[in-house]
Write a protein that holds these residues in place. Structure first.
Motif, PDB file in Angstrom:
ATOM      1  N   PRO A 267       0.831  -1.212   0.000  1.00 27.46           N
ATOM      2  CA  PRO A 267       0.000   0.000   0.000  1.00 27.46           C
ATOM      3  C   PRO A 267       0.867   1.265   0.000  1.00 27.46           C
ATOM      4  O   PRO A 267       2.012   1.239   0.476  1.00 27.46           O
ATOM      5  CB  PRO A 267      -0.782  -0.120   1.314  1.00 27.46           C
ATOM      6  CG  PRO A 267      -0.740  -1.576   1.651  1.00 27.46           C
ATOM      7  CD  PRO A 267       0.539  -2.114   1.108  1.00 27.46           C
ATOM      8  N   GLU A 268       0.293   2.343  -0.509  1.00 21.96           N
ATOM      9  CA  GLU A 268       1.066   3.561  -0.771  1.00 21.96           C
ATOM     10  C   GLU A 268       1.873   4.029   0.445  1.00 21.96           C
ATOM     11  O   GLU A 268       3.057   4.353   0.331  1.00 21.96           O
ATOM     12  CB  GLU A 268       0.104   4.655  -1.223  1.00 21.96           C
ATOM     13  CG  GLU A 268       0.823   5.805  -1.902  1.00 21.96           C
ATOM     14  CD  GLU A 268      -0.151   6.856  -2.415  1.00 21.96           C
ATOM     15  OE1 GLU A 268      -1.327   6.522  -2.654  1.00 21.96           O
ATOM     16  OE2 GLU A 268       0.284   8.001  -2.548  1.00 21.96           O
ATOM     17  N   GLU A 269       1.254   4.040   1.603  1.00 25.67           N
ATOM     18  CA  GLU A 269       1.932   4.542   2.809  1.00 25.67           C
ATOM     19  C   GLU A 269       3.155   3.660   3.128  1.00 25.67           C
ATOM     20  O   GLU A 269       4.241   4.152   3.428  1.00 25.67           O
ATOM     21  CB  GLU A 269       0.917   4.545   3.966  1.00 25.67           C
ATOM     22  CG  GLU A 269       1.294   5.368   5.170  1.00 25.67           C
ATOM     23  CD  GLU A 269       1.687   6.808   4.860  1.00 25.67           C
ATOM     24  OE1 GLU A 269       1.141   7.412   3.918  1.00 25.67           O
ATOM     25  OE2 GLU A 269       2.595   7.314   5.568  1.00 25.67           O
ATOM     26  N   SER A 270       2.948   2.358   3.029  1.00 28.86           N
ATOM     27  CA  SER A 270       4.011   1.404   3.330  1.00 28.86           C
ATOM     28  C   SER A 270       5.149   1.487   2.300  1.00 28.86           C
ATOM     29  O   SER A 270       6.329   1.311   2.635  1.00 28.86           O
ATOM     30  CB  SER A 270       3.406  -0.001   3.355  1.00 28.86           C
ATOM     31  OG  SER A 270       4.388  -0.971   3.487  1.00 28.86           O
ATOM     32  N   ARG A 271       4.784   1.781   1.056  1.00 24.39           N
ATOM     33  CA  ARG A 271       5.789   1.867  -0.030  1.00 24.39           C
ATOM     34  C   ARG A 271       6.782   3.002   0.182  1.00 24.39           C
ATOM     35  O   ARG A 271       7.807   3.049  -0.493  1.00 24.39           O
ATOM     36  CB  ARG A 271       5.102   2.074  -1.380  1.00 24.39           C
ATOM     37  CG  ARG A 271       4.721   0.808  -2.091  1.00 24.39           C
ATOM     38  CD  ARG A 271       4.601   0.972  -3.599  1.00 24.39           C
ATOM     39  NE  ARG A 271       3.926   2.165  -4.051  1.00 24.39           N
ATOM     40  CZ  ARG A 271       2.605   2.311  -4.255  1.00 24.39           C
ATOM     41  NH1 ARG A 271       1.809   1.299  -4.006  1.00 24.39           N
ATOM     42  NH2 ARG A 271       2.103   3.452  -4.696  1.00 24.39           N
ATOM     43  N   LYS A 272       6.448   3.928   1.115  1.00 24.78           N
ATOM     44  CA  LYS A 272       7.409   5.016   1.391  1.00 24.78           C
ATOM     45  C   LYS A 272       8.690   4.439   1.990  1.00 24.78           C
ATOM     46  O   LYS A 272       9.740   5.073   1.946  1.00 24.78           O
ATOM     47  CB  LYS A 272       6.792   6.042   2.346  1.00 24.78           C
ATOM     48  CG  LYS A 272       5.719   6.850   1.684  1.00 24.78           C
ATOM     49  CD  LYS A 272       5.199   7.937   2.593  1.00 24.78           C
ATOM     50  CE  LYS A 272       4.053   8.675   1.897  1.00 24.78           C
ATOM     51  NZ  LYS A 272       3.070   9.211   2.834  1.00 24.78           N
ATOM     52  N   GLN A 273       8.585   3.243   2.591  1.00 26.68           N
ATOM     53  CA  GLN A 273       9.803   2.592   3.099  1.00 26.68           C
ATOM     54  C   GLN A 273      10.583   2.018   1.915  1.00 26.68           C
ATOM     55  O   GLN A 273      10.124   1.092   1.247  1.00 26.68           O
ATOM     56  CB  GLN A 273       9.457   1.472   4.087  1.00 26.68           C
ATOM     57  CG  GLN A 273      10.668   0.689   4.572  1.00 26.68           C
ATOM     58  CD  GLN A 273      11.674   1.584   5.279  1.00 26.68           C
ATOM     59  OE1 GLN A 273      11.375   2.228   6.260  1.00 26.68           O
ATOM     60  NE2 GLN A 273      12.906   1.641   4.762  1.00 26.68           N
ATOM     61  N   VAL A 274      11.738   2.599   1.673  1.00 26.49           N
ATOM     62  CA  VAL A 274      12.563   2.094   0.574  1.00 26.49           C
ATOM     63  C   VAL A 274      13.357   0.880   1.042  1.00 26.49           C
ATOM     64  O   VAL A 274      13.448   0.611   2.237  1.00 26.49           O
ATOM     65  CB  VAL A 274      13.561   3.181   0.091  1.00 26.49           C
ATOM     66  CG1 VAL A 274      12.812   4.364  -0.500  1.00 26.49           C
ATOM     67  CG2 VAL A 274      14.505   3.618   1.204  1.00 26.49           C
ATOM     68  N   ASP A 275      13.923   0.143   0.086  1.00 27.47           N
ATOM     69  CA  ASP A 275      14.965  -0.839   0.416  1.00 27.47           C
ATOM     70  C   ASP A 275      16.176  -0.503  -0.459  1.00 27.47           C
ATOM     71  O   ASP A 275      16.237  -0.891  -1.630  1.00 27.47           O
ATOM     72  CB  ASP A 275      14.486  -2.275   0.187  1.00 27.47           C
ATOM     73  CG  ASP A 275      15.591  -3.288   0.527  1.00 27.47           C
ATOM     74  OD1 ASP A 275      16.667  -2.859   1.005  1.00 27.47           O
ATOM     75  OD2 ASP A 275      15.387  -4.489   0.306  1.00 27.47           O
ATOM     76  N   THR A 276      17.116   0.221   0.121  1.00 30.81           N
ATOM     77  CA  THR A 276      18.307   0.613  -0.648  1.00 30.81           C
ATOM     78  C   THR A 276      19.125  -0.600  -1.057  1.00 30.81           C
ATOM     79  O   THR A 276      19.846  -0.552  -2.058  1.00 30.81           O
ATOM     80  CB  THR A 276      19.193   1.573   0.171  1.00 30.81           C
ATOM     81  OG1 THR A 276      19.490   0.952   1.429  1.00 30.81           O
ATOM     82  CG2 THR A 276      18.499   2.916   0.393  1.00 30.81           C
ATOM     83  N   SER A 277      19.010  -1.688  -0.295  1.00 29.85           N
ATOM     84  CA  SER A 277      19.793  -2.881  -0.681  1.00 29.85           C
ATOM     85  C   SER A 277      19.290  -3.422  -2.021  1.00 29.85           C
ATOM     86  O   SER A 277      20.083  -3.879  -2.851  1.00 29.85           O
ATOM     87  CB  SER A 277      19.763  -3.954   0.406  1.00 29.85           C
ATOM     88  OG  SER A 277      18.570  -4.693   0.415  1.00 29.85           O
ATOM     89  N   ALA A 278      17.974  -3.346  -2.251  1.00 35.57           N
ATOM     90  CA  ALA A 278      17.441  -3.799  -3.547  1.00 35.57           C
ATOM     91  C   ALA A 278      18.043  -2.965  -4.669  1.00 35.57           C
ATOM     92  O   ALA A 278      18.436  -3.498  -5.719  1.00 35.57           O
ATOM     93  CB  ALA A 278      15.915  -3.693  -3.550  1.00 35.57           C
TER      94      ALA A 278
END
Ligand code: GLY
Length: 366
Positions: A267-278
């Motif tokens: 969901p949009e709110e959760s997608r604000k968490q990036v994964d820089t390792s990816a």
């Protein structure tokens, strides 16, 4: 910028060695490597020495610094040797390609090659004839996209020994992963589940992604990089096509700065968490794909995207102005559902970030 970030990496790793000698961390907690957090599985020990091998090769040959990195790289690589027989994890590529492979490349010592071959043979023991896949660490009926980063050690062992059975296992695993984990739009599933009696593929699932039909960004990055490696060993055009499909999904769906959300379908709110390792893994995979892609225009495109992603990671997430933060790259995620390593530095993110920076800088001395 890339050279400056690589020297930051050297400083942070030196600090880690001094503070916690002979410790192989996995993820930070509030920026600190040593804590009592759960590991879930034991898969990361090659990444720290892997970076030491890269830093060894980056420093002037014969200098004191060059010798020091080599000593550390050997000191942290050697204790991993018994893991060549480890049947509890599906991660022997992660452990040995980052360490013994680099060590062997430098020395051509046959005893190092023997360790790599043994690890490849152990990996191949995970093969399930019914279903034609290498089983994940969780259960016999489970196939993970992450294994695409580890099947390469079986291709390596097959090539070095001429063992047709190893080649067959690696090929069939890769084709099964391509068929059941990579979707028509180039997105990937984390896990595939099989019927153990018949070998029938049942459904897509996940552990670390948002849900079974979503695209967990690190899984996508493992596929992008891993299918490229399989193409490197086989020159089978199906693997190049799959690596490119995953690359194209990454490019189309990642925000303009090249920093991936932890899951593209959360969901949009959760997608604000990036994964820089990816993004670090994808950048390194794209640099490799750029060199493997026969079409020079497409190759140049992947190279440019990878450099853009790396520039963003360096500018926005490298821990330059935070001496208290022990990691190099902030904003990684390990296991969001278990609350492990969320918005932290993660050792694979560090490793593939350093690997990508090293590749982007080109051979030493140029
Ligand atoms: N289990 C491997 C990963 O977290 O990507």
């Amino acid at each position: 910028m890339f050279l400056r970030t690589l020297s930051l990496a050297g400083e942070k790793i030196r600090g880690l060695i001094q503070r916690h000698p002979d410790f192989y961390p996995m993820y930070t907690r509030q920026g600190k490597w040593k804590h009592q957090g759960e590991a879930w599985t034991h898969w990361c020990d090659g990444f720290l020495p892997g970076m030491m091998w890269i830093l060894h090769q980056r420093t002037p040959f014969g200098s004191e610094e060059n010798r020091w990195w080599r000593e550390q790289a050997i000191r942290y690589s050697k204790p991993l040797e018994p893991r060549k027989l480890d049947r509890n994890v599906h991660d022997l590529g992660f452990i040995f390609i980052s360490t013994y492979y680099r060590w062997h490349q430098l020395t051509q010592d046959p005893t190092l090659k023997a360790v790599l071959v043994e690890a490849g043979k152990t990996m191949a023991l995970r093969f399930k004839e019914k279903g034609a896949y290498l089983r994940s660490f969780v259960s016999d009926d489970s196939l993970f996209i992450d294994i695409m980063m580890n099947v390469g050690i079986i291709f390596y062992a097959a090539r070095e020994t001429g063992d047709a059975r190893l080649m067959d296992v690696a090929m069939r695993h890769t084709l099964t992963s391509r068929r059941v984990l990579v979707r028509g739009d180039g997105s990937t599933a984390h896990e595939g589940l099989f019927d153990l009696k018949t070998g029938e593929f049942l459904r897509q699932s996940t552990h670390q992604g948002y849900r079974g039909d979503s695209c967990w960004s690190r899984g996508l990055a493992w596929a992008l990089y891993g299918f490229g490696t399989c193409y490197h060993y086989t020159r089978d055009p199906r693997f190049l096509q799959t690596a490119q499909a995953c690359a194209d999904f990454f490019i189309l769906h990642t925000p303009a700065d090249g920093v991936a959300p932890w899951d593209y379908d959360a969901p949009e709110e959760s997608r604000k968490q990036v994964d820089t390792s990816a993004s670090a893994i994808a950048a390194s995979g794209l640099l490799r794909l750029a060199r493997l892609t026969p079409d020079p225009v497409k190759g140049a495109y992947y190279e440019a995207v990878a450099r853009h992603v790396l520039t963003s990671l360096c500018a926005k997430y490298a821990a330059f102005d935070d001496p208290e933060w022990e990691g190099i790259l902030k904003g990684g995620v390990y296991h969001i559902h278990k609350g492990l390593g969320v918005n932290e530095s993660v050792m694979w993110g560090e490793h593939f970030f350093v690997e990508a920076l090293d590749t982007a800088l080109g051979p030493v001395g140029q």
